[in-house]
Design a protein around this motif. Structure first.
Motif, PDB file in Angstrom:
ATOM      1  N   ASN A   1       0.834  -1.196   0.000  1.00 11.30           N
ATOM      2  CA  ASN A   1       0.000   0.000   0.000  1.00 11.30           C
ATOM      3  C   ASN A   1       0.876   1.255   0.000  1.00 11.30           C
ATOM      4  O   ASN A   1       0.642   2.193  -0.761  1.00 11.30           O
ATOM      5  CB  ASN A   1      -0.934  -0.026   1.217  1.00 11.30           C
ATOM      6  N   ILE A   2       1.896   1.278   0.834  1.00 13.83           N
ATOM      7  CA  ILE A   2       2.815   2.422   0.906  1.00 13.83           C
ATOM      8  C   ILE A   2       3.526   2.609  -0.435  1.00 13.83           C
ATOM      9  O   ILE A   2       3.634   3.727  -0.960  1.00 13.83           O
ATOM     10  CB  ILE A   2       3.830   2.228   2.059  1.00 13.83           C
TER      11      ILE A   2
ATOM     12  N   ARG B   1       1.116   4.048  -3.050  1.00 16.83           N
ATOM     13  CA  ARG B   1       0.826   5.465  -2.793  1.00 16.83           C
ATOM     14  C   ARG B   1       1.974   6.348  -3.287  1.00 16.83           C
ATOM     15  O   ARG B   1       1.745   7.400  -3.877  1.00 16.83           O
ATOM     16  CB  ARG B   1       0.593   5.700  -1.301  1.00 16.83           C
ATOM     17  N   LYS B   2       3.209   5.937  -3.014  1.00 14.92           N
ATOM     18  CA  LYS B   2       4.376   6.719  -3.466  1.00 14.92           C
ATOM     19  C   LYS B   2       4.408   6.787  -4.988  1.00 14.92           C
ATOM     20  O   LYS B   2       4.701   7.835  -5.577  1.00 14.92           O
ATOM     21  CB  LYS B   2       5.670   6.107  -2.932  1.00 14.92           C
TER      22      LYS B   2
ATOM     23  N   LEU C   1       1.829   6.606  -7.021  1.00 14.27           N
ATOM     24  CA  LEU C   1       0.734   7.481  -7.430  1.00 14.27           C
ATOM     25  C   LEU C   1       1.109   8.946  -7.233  1.00 14.27           C
ATOM     26  O   LEU C   1       0.850   9.785  -8.103  1.00 14.27           O
ATOM     27  CB  LEU C   1      -0.533   7.148  -6.638  1.00 14.27           C
ATOM     28  N   VAL C   2       1.745   9.258  -6.124  1.00 14.35           N
ATOM     29  CA  VAL C   2       2.163  10.637  -5.845  1.00 14.35           C
ATOM     30  C   VAL C   2       3.147  11.096  -6.918  1.00 14.35           C
ATOM     31  O   VAL C   2       3.051  12.229  -7.427  1.00 14.35           O
ATOM     32  CB  VAL C   2       2.774  10.745  -4.423  1.00 14.35           C
TER      33      VAL C   2
END
Length: 149
Positions: A124-125, A128-129, A131-132
């Motif tokens: 998940n982490i 997210r990175k 996607l950012v």
């Protein structure tokens, strides 16, 4: 006056009532409760249900269909189903407040389920990175096209 055989001396005199005592006199005239009336505390015994839960649910669904079609108003639909509008709202409220079904006891977490959870959190982490990074690149590209920088 010889025709009336009433002796005025034997007639009981009406009690004098003062202005503030009228309520007391009325209360005294009221019939006192009998022993069977004393047993009734004023609370009604619960009535047996006229409709089962399935019938209530079916009627609520049918009323929702009739009203949803726009063919009838809520009051007309409820009357057609044989209940009052107030009963409809009471049933609807009771149906929405039902307690959730009992859940099965949670399984005891083992080491494998904990390691799976840790792996999922790490993935998940990472996502997210990623996607950012994509959003920042897209944002910078849009700023260049618009000449905002």
């Amino acid at each position: 006056m010889a025709e009336n055989n009433i002796d005025e001396d034997n007639v009981p005199a009406a009690p004098e009532v003062k202005a503030g005592d009228e309520k007391k006199v009325k209360a005294a005239r009221q019939k006192k409760p009998t022993s069977s009336a004393k047993a009734n505390t004023g609370h009604k015994a619960p009535r047996a249900a006229r409709h089962t839960e399935e019938e209530k649910t079916a009627k609520l669904a049918k009323i929702a269909d009739l009203v949803g079609d726009g063919s009838l108003t809520l009051k007309e639909a409820a009357t057609r189903m044989g209940i009052s509008e107030n009963t409809y709202y009471l049933w609807k409220k009771a149906a929405s407040v039902k307690p959730p079904p009992l859940q099965q006891p949670a399984e005891i977490q083992t080491e494998s389920s904990l390691s799976e959870l840790i792996d999922l959190e790490q993935e998940n982490i990472r996502l997210r990175k990623k996607l950012v990074g994509k959003l920042r690149a897209e944002n910078a590209e849009l700023r260049k096209k618009l000449g905002v920088e």
